[in-house]
Design an enzyme around this catalytic site. Structure first.
Site, short mmCIF file in Angstrom:
data_model
loop_
_atom_site.label_atom_id
_atom_site.label_comp_id
_atom_site.label_asym_id
_atom_site.label_seq_id
_atom_site.Cartn_x
_atom_site.Cartn_y
_atom_site.Cartn_z
N ASP A 163 -10.44 -3.49 -4.72
CA ASP A 163 -9.75 -2.67 -3.71
C ASP A 163 -10.38 -1.27 -3.92
OD1 ASP A 163 -8.03 -1.09 -2.18
OD2 ASP A 163 -6.06 -2.24 -2.74
N SER B 147 0.88 -1.16 0.24
CA SER B 147 0.00 0.02 0.12
C SER B 147 0.84 1.13 0.10
CB SER B 147 -0.87 0.07 1.18
OG SER B 147 -1.96 0.75 1.12
N HIS C 135 -8.36 -4.64 -0.56
CA HIS C 135 -7.12 -3.94 -0.12
C HIS C 135 -6.15 -5.08 0.73
CE1 HIS C 135 -4.62 -0.45 -0.17
NE2 HIS C 135 -4.42 -0.69 1.30
C1 MLT Z 1 -1.29 5.88 -0.41
O1 MLT Z 1 -1.54 6.98 0.57
O2 MLT Z 1 -0.11 5.63 -0.29
C2 MLT Z 1 -2.30 4.93 -0.72
O3 MLT Z 1 -3.60 5.80 -0.62
C3 MLT Z 1 -2.55 3.80 0.04
C4 MLT Z 1 -2.69 4.19 1.68
O4 MLT Z 1 -3.79 4.27 1.87
O5 MLT Z 1 -1.73 3.98 2.35
#
Ligand code: MLT
Length: 190
Positions: free
Chosen positions: A140, A90, A171
């Site tokens: 996701d 992520s 996710h």
């Molecule tokens: C990010 O902020 O890198 C993406 O939205 C994934 C997350 O939620 O960390």
């Protein structure tokens, strides 16, 4: 064996991905930093303005800091800086993507779990010889599938060897895809 660079997701910490890194490559050393940005107390690797909208100046700065941290750590712990493979989830996958696109040569490869485009580069780097696995969830809610597809296009345009796999999930990671990541790693790095 390459050194694994473990990069956690938003709200996680440096402990989260160590079991996964060890499962993927049991004999590798693991370098696992904690993201230096806090969003309402949650560690991240760079700031965002809103969900999926990144602070590009902070991303540039933090990506440079992470590249410096890897180089300093290689000197300190005596690992080969040309053999570092990221495993990121992520937000951690997104800074790994940013490293690939802006600091070619820092990563020999990457396993990017739930990644999206971190930024649109003005010019594409040369990532020949760099192996990248993108692992995405078809449902996701946080990572738009076209953004993962676009990242694949950018990396392939940079001559990286890219494998994109889709999973019927959201996710969270599935055990099956972690096993797949371990197999992919074995094919490219052992
Ligand atoms: C990010 O902020 O890198 C993406 O939205 C994934 C997350 O939620 O960390």
């Amino acid at each position: 064996m390459p050194t694994m660079l473990a990069l956690h997701g938003t709200g996680g910490d440096e402990n989260d991905l160590i079991p996964l890194a060890k499962m993927i490559s049991p004999t590798s050393a693991v370098l696992s930093p904690r993201g230096r940005v806090l969003e309402q107390g949650m560690p991240r690797f760079f700031r965002r303005i809103a969900e999926g909208i990144f602070d590009l100046e902070d991303l540039r700065l933090r990506t440079g800091e992470l590249a410096g941290f890897i180089a300093d750590s290689a000197a300190r712990y005596k690992f080969d800086p040309s053999r570092v493979v990221a495993v990121g989830y992520s937000n951690g996958a997104n800074i790994a993507g940013s490293l690939l696109l802006s600091h070619p040569g820092v990563l020999a490869g990457g396993i990017l779990l739930r990644p999206m485009v971190p930024f649109e580069p003005d010019t594409l780097p040369d990532l020949s010889g760099t192996h990248v696995l993108l692992s995405a969830g078809r449902h996701d809610p946080l990572i738009p599938p076209p953004s993962t597809e676009r990242l694949k296009t950018l990396l392939e345009g940079s001559k990286a060897d890219v494998t994109l796999t889709w999973h019927e999930t959201g996710h969270s990671l599935l055990p099956r895809e972690m096993e797949q990541a371990a197999r992919w790693f074995g094919q490219h790095f052992s």
